[in-house]
Design a protein around this motif. Structure first.
Motif, PDB file in Angstrom:
ATOM      1  N   SER A   1     -66.041 -11.451 -47.235  1.00  0.00           N
ATOM      2  CA  SER A   1     -64.936 -11.311 -46.272  1.00  0.00           C
ATOM      3  C   SER A   1     -63.631 -11.641 -46.981  1.00  0.00           C
ATOM      4  O   SER A   1     -63.252 -12.797 -47.100  1.00  0.00           O
ATOM      5  N   PRO A   2     -62.939 -10.612 -47.504  1.00  0.00           N
ATOM      6  CA  PRO A   2     -61.730 -10.828 -48.304  1.00  0.00           C
ATOM      7  C   PRO A   2     -60.594 -11.485 -47.519  1.00  0.00           C
ATOM      8  O   PRO A   2     -60.462 -11.297 -46.311  1.00  0.00           O
ATOM      9  N   ALA A   3     -59.779 -12.237 -48.221  1.00  0.00           N
ATOM     10  CA  ALA A   3     -58.625 -12.911 -47.639  1.00  0.00           C
ATOM     11  C   ALA A   3     -57.491 -11.917 -47.406  1.00  0.00           C
ATOM     12  O   ALA A   3     -57.419 -10.868 -48.048  1.00  0.00           O
ATOM     13  N   ALA A   4     -56.603 -12.273 -46.505  1.00  0.00           N
ATOM     14  CA  ALA A   4     -55.432 -11.438 -46.233  1.00  0.00           C
ATOM     15  C   ALA A   4     -54.531 -11.406 -47.468  1.00  0.00           C
ATOM     16  O   ALA A   4     -54.380 -12.402 -48.171  1.00  0.00           O
ATOM     17  N   GLY A   5     -53.974 -10.254 -47.749  1.00  0.00           N
ATOM     18  CA  GLY A   5     -53.068 -10.092 -48.882  1.00  0.00           C
ATOM     19  C   GLY A   5     -53.782  -9.903 -50.204  1.00  0.00           C
ATOM     20  O   GLY A   5     -53.150  -9.927 -51.257  1.00  0.00           O
ATOM     21  N   ALA A   6     -55.089  -9.722 -50.193  1.00  0.00           N
ATOM     22  CA  ALA A   6     -55.866  -9.609 -51.435  1.00  0.00           C
ATOM     23  C   ALA A   6     -56.349  -8.176 -51.659  1.00  0.00           C
ATOM     24  O   ALA A   6     -56.563  -7.417 -50.721  1.00  0.00           O
ATOM     25  N   ILE A   7     -56.536  -7.858 -52.922  1.00  0.00           N
ATOM     26  CA  ILE A   7     -57.168  -6.599 -53.307  1.00  0.00           C
ATOM     27  C   ILE A   7     -58.674  -6.826 -53.253  1.00  0.00           C
ATOM     28  O   ILE A   7     -59.159  -7.878 -53.691  1.00  0.00           O
ATOM     29  N   PHE A   8     -59.405  -5.842 -52.736  1.00  0.00           N
ATOM     30  CA  PHE A   8     -60.858  -5.982 -52.677  1.00  0.00           C
ATOM     31  C   PHE A   8     -61.509  -4.629 -52.917  1.00  0.00           C
ATOM     32  O   PHE A   8     -60.911  -3.586 -52.634  1.00  0.00           O
ATOM     33  N   PRO A   9     -62.741  -4.621 -53.442  1.00  0.00           N
ATOM     34  CA  PRO A   9     -63.458  -3.360 -53.663  1.00  0.00           C
ATOM     35  C   PRO A   9     -63.890  -2.740 -52.337  1.00  0.00           C
ATOM     36  O   PRO A   9     -64.309  -3.444 -51.428  1.00  0.00           O
ATOM     37  N   THR A  10     -63.825  -1.426 -52.237  1.00  0.00           N
ATOM     38  CA  THR A  10     -64.247  -0.703 -51.043  1.00  0.00           C
ATOM     39  C   THR A  10     -65.737  -0.376 -51.137  1.00  0.00           C
ATOM     40  O   THR A  10     -66.388  -0.684 -52.139  1.00  0.00           O
ATOM     41  N   GLU A  11     -66.261   0.281 -50.116  1.00  0.00           N
ATOM     42  CA  GLU A  11     -67.664   0.711 -50.130  1.00  0.00           C
ATOM     43  C   GLU A  11     -67.927   1.672 -51.288  1.00  0.00           C
ATOM     44  O   GLU A  11     -69.001   1.663 -51.875  1.00  0.00           O
TER      45      GLU A  11
ATOM     46  N   ASP B   1     -51.845 -25.107 -56.969  1.00  0.00           N
ATOM     47  CA  ASP B   1     -52.136 -25.661 -58.285  1.00  0.00           C
ATOM     48  C   ASP B   1     -51.918 -24.643 -59.399  1.00  0.00           C
ATOM     49  O   ASP B   1     -51.334 -24.955 -60.426  1.00  0.00           O
ATOM     50  N   ILE B   2     -52.384 -23.418 -59.194  1.00  0.00           N
ATOM     51  CA  ILE B   2     -52.251 -22.414 -60.251  1.00  0.00           C
ATOM     52  C   ILE B   2     -50.783 -22.034 -60.463  1.00  0.00           C
ATOM     53  O   ILE B   2     -50.350 -21.816 -61.589  1.00  0.00           O
ATOM     54  N   CYS B   3     -50.003 -22.003 -59.391  1.00  0.00           N
ATOM     55  CA  CYS B   3     -48.567 -21.710 -59.520  1.00  0.00           C
ATOM     56  C   CYS B   3     -47.859 -22.845 -60.267  1.00  0.00           C
ATOM     57  O   CYS B   3     -46.993 -22.597 -61.108  1.00  0.00           O
ATOM     58  N   ARG B   4     -48.232 -24.076 -59.964  1.00  0.00           N
ATOM     59  CA  ARG B   4     -47.640 -25.228 -60.641  1.00  0.00           C
ATOM     60  C   ARG B   4     -48.055 -25.249 -62.124  1.00  0.00           C
ATOM     61  O   ARG B   4     -47.244 -25.517 -63.003  1.00  0.00           O
ATOM     62  N   THR B   5     -49.308 -24.918 -62.400  1.00  0.00           N
ATOM     63  CA  THR B   5     -49.819 -24.944 -63.775  1.00  0.00           C
ATOM     64  C   THR B   5     -49.122 -23.913 -64.656  1.00  0.00           C
ATOM     65  O   THR B   5     -48.696 -24.219 -65.765  1.00  0.00           O
ATOM     66  N   TYR B   6     -49.019 -22.680 -64.174  1.00  0.00           N
ATOM     67  CA  TYR B   6     -48.449 -21.604 -64.984  1.00  0.00           C
ATOM     68  C   TYR B   6     -46.955 -21.391 -64.738  1.00  0.00           C
ATOM     69  O   TYR B   6     -46.356 -20.501 -65.336  1.00  0.00           O
ATOM     70  N   LYS B   7     -46.390 -22.187 -63.817  1.00  0.00           N
ATOM     71  CA  LYS B   7     -44.957 -22.142 -63.526  1.00  0.00           C
ATOM     72  C   LYS B   7     -44.493 -20.737 -63.125  1.00  0.00           C
ATOM     73  O   LYS B   7     -43.442 -20.270 -63.547  1.00  0.00           O
ATOM     74  N   LYS B   8     -45.312 -20.070 -62.346  1.00  0.00           N
ATOM     75  CA  LYS B   8     -44.966 -18.761 -61.797  1.00  0.00           C
ATOM     76  C   LYS B   8     -45.843 -18.479 -60.589  1.00  0.00           C
ATOM     77  O   LYS B   8     -46.850 -19.143 -60.379  1.00  0.00           O
ATOM     78  N   ASP B   9     -45.445 -17.493 -59.801  1.00  0.00           N
ATOM     79  CA  ASP B   9     -46.219 -17.115 -58.629  1.00  0.00           C
ATOM     80  C   ASP B   9     -47.414 -16.261 -59.026  1.00  0.00           C
ATOM     81  O   ASP B   9     -47.385 -15.579 -60.053  1.00  0.00           O
ATOM     82  N   VAL B  10     -48.429 -16.270 -58.185  1.00  0.00           N
ATOM     83  CA  VAL B  10     -49.597 -15.422 -58.388  1.00  0.00           C
ATOM     84  C   VAL B  10     -49.168 -13.976 -58.159  1.00  0.00           C
ATOM     85  O   VAL B  10     -48.569 -13.651 -57.135  1.00  0.00           O
ATOM     86  N   ASP B  11     -49.452 -13.110 -59.134  1.00  0.00           N
ATOM     87  CA  ASP B  11     -49.074 -11.703 -59.018  1.00  0.00           C
ATOM     88  C   ASP B  11     -50.073 -10.921 -58.175  1.00  0.00           C
ATOM     89  O   ASP B  11     -49.683 -10.060 -57.388  1.00  0.00           O
ATOM     90  N   GLN B  12     -51.367 -11.191 -58.347  1.00  0.00           N
ATOM     91  CA  GLN B  12     -52.410 -10.465 -57.620  1.00  0.00           C
ATOM     92  C   GLN B  12     -53.543 -11.416 -57.279  1.00  0.00           C
ATOM     93  O   GLN B  12     -53.862 -12.319 -58.053  1.00  0.00           O
ATOM     94  N   VAL B  13     -54.170 -11.159 -56.140  1.00  0.00           N
ATOM     95  CA  VAL B  13     -55.394 -11.858 -55.758  1.00  0.00           C
ATOM     96  C   VAL B  13     -56.480 -10.806 -55.623  1.00  0.00           C
ATOM     97  O   VAL B  13     -56.333  -9.850 -54.861  1.00  0.00           O
ATOM     98  N   LEU B  14     -57.537 -10.960 -56.392  1.00  0.00           N
ATOM     99  CA  LEU B  14     -58.698 -10.074 -56.297  1.00  0.00           C
ATOM    100  C   LEU B  14     -59.789 -10.844 -55.576  1.00  0.00           C
ATOM    101  O   LEU B  14     -60.245 -11.879 -56.055  1.00  0.00           O
ATOM    102  N   ASP B  15     -60.194 -10.348 -54.425  1.00  0.00           N
ATOM    103  CA  ASP B  15     -61.186 -11.047 -53.615  1.00  0.00           C
ATOM    104  C   ASP B  15     -62.482 -10.245 -53.593  1.00  0.00           C
ATOM    105  O   ASP B  15     -62.574  -9.194 -52.968  1.00  0.00           O
ATOM    106  N   LEU B  16     -63.484 -10.731 -54.292  1.00  0.00           N
ATOM    107  CA  LEU B  16     -64.786 -10.077 -54.372  1.00  0.00           C
ATOM    108  C   LEU B  16     -65.772 -10.651 -53.357  1.00  0.00           C
ATOM    109  O   LEU B  16     -66.943 -10.288 -53.360  1.00  0.00           O
ATOM    110  N   ARG B  17     -65.294 -11.539 -52.500  1.00  0.00           N
ATOM    111  CA  ARG B  17     -66.167 -12.168 -51.512  1.00  0.00           C
ATOM    112  C   ARG B  17     -66.513 -11.186 -50.399  1.00  0.00           C
ATOM    113  O   ARG B  17     -65.881 -10.142 -50.250  1.00  0.00           O
TER     114      ARG B  17
END
Length: 173
Positions: free
Chosen positions: A122-132, A104-120
């Motif tokens: 258990s971070p998702a694969a391919g995402a940036i996340f904060p370390t300890e 949806d976000i790619c369709r809305t902004y007509k471009k690919d997601v440049d970065q995924v920041l995962d603060l959860r």
């Protein structure tokens, strides 16, 4: 007669009717305020969080840099909705599937997601996340640090810092 004129002008000035338009800024147009100024290319970032308050500093920093931002929050509720409205980000409800959000976000902004920041937790694969190490840093400062690291000129610095990591993608080529 001159006294009456001057007196009426002074009254008008003190009441604000004759306020100077030039008093707002004495800096010549086109000059920047002192400090570090980075110009970012058009970017699309997806922020994933467990709690809305965890994401707020990142939403604020990304939007102030001109990024388009998508935001999903596991336990967001009203706080997540308010944060999305406050910063003008695209909000996805708690129940949205990650792939549906990305499509949806790619369709809305007509471009690919440049970065995924995962603060959860258990971070998702391919995402940036904060370390300890990031837990000891104030969230607003952490958000500005990430923004600095995401600038294209600063990409080589990402490998040499300890506050963020990139979860390797599970796809094998």
């Amino acid at each position: 007669m001159a006294d009456n004129y001057l007196e009426s002008r002074m009254e008008a000035y003190h009441s604000g009717k004759l306020a100077s338009a030039r008093s707002a800024s004495r800096r010549p147009s086109g000059s920047l305020a002192p400090g570090l100024h980075l110009v970012f290319p058009s970017s699309l970032v997806l922020v994933l969080a467990d709690e809305a308050l965890d994401a707020v500093p990142f939403l604020q920093v990304f939007r102030s840099a001109g990024f388009n931002v998508g935001f999903s929050c596991t336990n967001g509720g009203q706080q997540a909705v308010k944060a999305a409205q406050r910063f003008g980000v695209r909000y996805y409800p708690d129940s949205s599937a990650l792939m549906a959000i990305v499509q949806d976000i790619c369709r809305t902004y007509k471009k690919d997601v440049d970065q995924v920041l995962d603060l959860r937790s258990s971070p998702a694969a391919g995402a940036i996340f904060p370390t300890e190490a990031a837990k000891a840093v104030e969230p607003q400062l952490l958000a500005r640090q990430l923004l600095f690291l995401l600038h294209p000129d600063n990409a080589p610095l990402f490998a040499h810092q300890t506050l963020f990591a990139l979860r390797a993608s599970e796809c094998k080529q």
